[in-house]
Every structure is written in structure tokens, then in C-alpha cells.
Design an enzyme around this catalytic site. Structure first.
Site, short mmCIF file in Angstrom:
data_model
loop_
_atom_site.label_atom_id
_atom_site.label_comp_id
_atom_site.label_asym_id
_atom_site.label_seq_id
_atom_site.Cartn_x
_atom_site.Cartn_y
_atom_site.Cartn_z
N LYS A 52 -1.23 4.51 -7.68
CA LYS A 52 -1.26 5.85 -7.08
C LYS A 52 -0.31 6.79 -7.80
O LYS A 52 -0.66 7.94 -8.12
CB LYS A 52 -0.90 5.74 -5.59
CG LYS A 52 -1.97 5.04 -4.75
CD LYS A 52 -1.47 4.65 -3.36
CE LYS A 52 -2.51 3.79 -2.64
NZ LYS A 52 -2.05 3.24 -1.36
N GLN A 96 3.19 2.55 2.23
CA GLN A 96 2.33 1.43 1.86
C GLN A 96 2.44 0.31 2.90
O GLN A 96 3.55 -0.15 3.20
CB GLN A 96 2.72 0.92 0.46
CG GLN A 96 1.78 -0.11 -0.11
CD GLN A 96 0.38 0.47 -0.40
OE1 GLN A 96 0.23 1.57 -0.89
NE2 GLN A 96 -0.65 -0.30 -0.06
N ASP A 119 -2.71 9.73 4.39
CA ASP A 119 -3.44 8.47 4.61
C ASP A 119 -4.38 8.58 5.81
O ASP A 119 -5.23 7.72 6.02
CB ASP A 119 -2.47 7.30 4.83
CG ASP A 119 -2.31 6.44 3.59
OD1 ASP A 119 -3.21 6.51 2.71
OD2 ASP A 119 -1.32 5.71 3.49
#
Ligand code: NAD
Length: 291
Positions: A52, A96, A119
Site C-alpha cells: 500500500k 492493518q 477502509d
């Protein structure tokens, strides 16, 4: 059979975002900025976050990677998120997952300012998605919608079977495919570990999204001719012939299912790159929402 090439489709999205970012910089503005938080040293998480951050650099986005040892306390992590929430130069925040067991995923996700929730896991984002209000859509289902759109795959009126009901993939995917939109407008069946007649249901699927995390689970006898197959699964399987010592396997037995399908995503190179594209689109939108 046509391959739904996620690498190619993601490349087109990245080039577009790169172009838009160059224009912003030429206008004297700053670039969109993604902040990623990584706790601990899990191998797969390290790879995902690195990818990412690397892609941000490729398209001219700013990125910040905040790494913490797995001994960080929940309170300390929540404070770090607050700092990013209050930093006007940060547009998107991602944490994450998975987090160490002593830290609550829910508390951490709920701490993220919904305006920076790229997200799309915050309850405000989820609520907006369900009610059809513009919001951040979780990156994987968003990437899948972008891929279906890119290849003009007809979804309206089709029966979509989603295998898996996680908050990250299966549940949002089922909601998005059922919405009155394009892609969407499907009749959706969501299957999970307690589904008893999975094969029977899959055989009715015009579109099957396999997101259960069991390598090569979906076999040719479970798929009808002409079905569209989206393989979300990524599992590391030991493979001595690879330098890394493992190979990545999807949830679909590609060799036999591809022969029956009209469209199919490969693993790797299908949903994975589109997930990153979805995240970058969300980050760009978070930036633009502030302008
Ligand atoms: P998860 O473990 O949270 O959820 C798996 C789901 O599958 C559960 O809802 C469970 O009920 C269901 N399931 C398990 N066994 C089943 C069975 N035998 N029959 C029917 N349903 C069953 O997983 P997740 O986070 O949703 O991820 C699923 C897979 O997708 C994993 O391989 C993950 O690595 C991969 N993934 C890939 C991407 C990507 O970018 N390509 C992104 C997210 C997840």
C-alpha cells in the site's frame, strides 16, 4: 472465458490518480495523504502494508507508516489514532488487521474519524453503505465493483452467490451487489460456514464471489456454465519450488473452474491489486471531500 485482469484494471486507476495528483501539485496544493498503522511483525500484514505504501509513492500520494511493537497498549494505540485524526495533513487512516489479542479491533476502528475511514470499517461508514448514502466502501468489495465495471460485466437481474460473511469482504459485498446500482441490482444469496446446501446454491449462481479463505474450495462441479467467478481468497500454501517457500492460492480451483466460467479473476493478479486501487480511490475521495 475472459480473465478479469485486476493488475491491468488497477494500473488504469493508478494512472488516473497519478494524473489527478500531478494536477493538484501543479496548482500548488498538497497531495492526498494516507497514514497506515502496523502493529507487530506478522509476515502477511507486513507485505500488505508495504504494498500500500509503495503504491502511494508510485502515484504521488504522501504516506506515513507508523509501526508499533505488539506490546503497545490499547490506550497508546487509541492516542496515536487521535493524533492522526487531529492532523489536518492526513486524509486517510488505515489500521492493518489483525491486531494483537489484547487490543480490541472494534475500539480501534471506532476511534478513527469517519471522515478519514478509508477502509470503510467504521460503523458510520457501514451504516451509510447500508442506507445507500455516499461513503467509504471497504476496499476489497469496492475494488471488485470497479473491476466488474471496467469489464462491463452485466450484473443486473443476476443471481449472485457470496461465500463468506466477514465484515471486510462477504457482508459488504452482498449488500453492494443487491443495491439498485451498476454494478449491482443482483439477487444475492450469502453463504457461510453454517450453510448446509452450498453446492446446490452455488450451482444457481450467475456470479460467485468466493471469500472464505480455503484454498481451491470452489470446484467445477459447484459452478454452472457461463458463471462469473470472483476469487477473493489468498492463502499462503507451502511450496518448496518458490524462493519465498510458499505459493498464493485462491479459493477457486482455477484450472477446472475457468473452463466453465464466462469471466474469472486469477490469484494473484485479480482482486488483490483492485483492493489497493479501492483504498487509493477512497483516500483520494477523503482528500477531495475536504476541498
Ligand atoms: P474470514 O475468515 O473473516 O471469513 C471467512 C468466511 O468464510 C466466514 O464468514 C465463514 O463463515 C465463511 N466460511 C468458512 N468456511 C466456509 C465453508 N466451508 N463454507 C462456507 N463458508 C465458509 O475471512 P475474510 O477476511 O473475509 O477473507 C476471506 C479470504 O479472502 C481470505 O483468504 C483472505 O486472505 C482473503 N482476502 C483477500 C483480499 C484481497 O485483497 N484479495 C482482501 C481481504 C481478504
Amino acid at each position: 472465458m475472459q480473465l478479469l485482469d485486476g493488475k491491468l484494471a488497477a494500473q488504469a486507476i493508478k494512472e488516473d490518480l497519478h494524473q489527478k495528483t500531478s494536477t493538484l501539485l501543479q496548482q500548488g496544493k498538497r497531495a492526498p495523504h494516507l497514514a497506515a498503522i502496523l502493529v507487530g511483525t506478522d509476515g502477511a500484514s507486513e507485505t500488505y502494508v508495504a504494498s500500500k505504501v509503495k503504491t502511494c509513492a508510485e502515484i504521488g500520494f504522501e504516506s506515513t507508516l507508523k509501526r508499533f511493537p505488539s506490546t503497545i497498549t490499547e490506550e497508546e494505540l487509541l492516542q496515536e489514532i487521535d493524533e492522526l485524526n487531529n492532523n489536518d495533513a492526513v486524509d486517510g487512516i488505515l489500521v492493518q488487521l489483525p491486531l494483537p489479542k489484547h487490543i480490541s479491533d472494534d475500539k480501534v476502528i471506532n476511534k478513527i474519524n469517519p471522515a478519514k475511514d478509508v477502509d470503510g470499517f467504521h460503523p458510520v461508514s457501514v451504516g451509510n453503505m447500508v442506507s445507500g448514502t455516499p461513503t467509504f466502501i471497504p476496499a476489497t468489495p469496492y475494488g471488485i465493483l470497479l473491476l466488474l465495471k471496467q469489464y462491463n460485466v452485466e450484473t443486473s437481474g443476476k443471481h449472485a452467490v457470496v461465500i463468506g460473511r466477514s465484515h471486510i469482504v462477504g457482508t459488504p459485498m452482498s449488500i453492494l451487489l443487491s443495491r439498485k446500482s451498476n454494478p449491482g441490482n443482483c439477487t444475492v444469496t450469502i453463504c457461510h460456514s453454517a450453510t448446509t446446501n452450498l453446492k446446490e446454491i452455488c450451482l444457481q449462481g450467475d456470479i460467485i464471489v468466493a471469500a472464505l479463505g480455503q484454498p481451491e474450495f470452489l470446484t467445477a462441479d459447484m459452478v454452472k456454465d457461463g458463471a462469473v467467478i470472483i476469487d477473493v481468497g489468498i492463502t499462503r500454501v507451502a511450496d518448496a519450488s518458490k524462493k519465498s517457500g510458499f505459493a498464493l492460492k485462491g479459493d477457486v480451483k482455477f484450472d477446472e473452474v475457468s473452463v466453465k466460467s464466462s469471466y474469472i479473476t486469477p490469484v494473484p493478479g485479480g482482486v488483490g491489486p483492485m483492493t489497493i486501487a479501492g483504498l487509493l480511490m477512497n483516500t483520494y475521495n477523503a482528500y477531495m471531500n475536504k476541498q
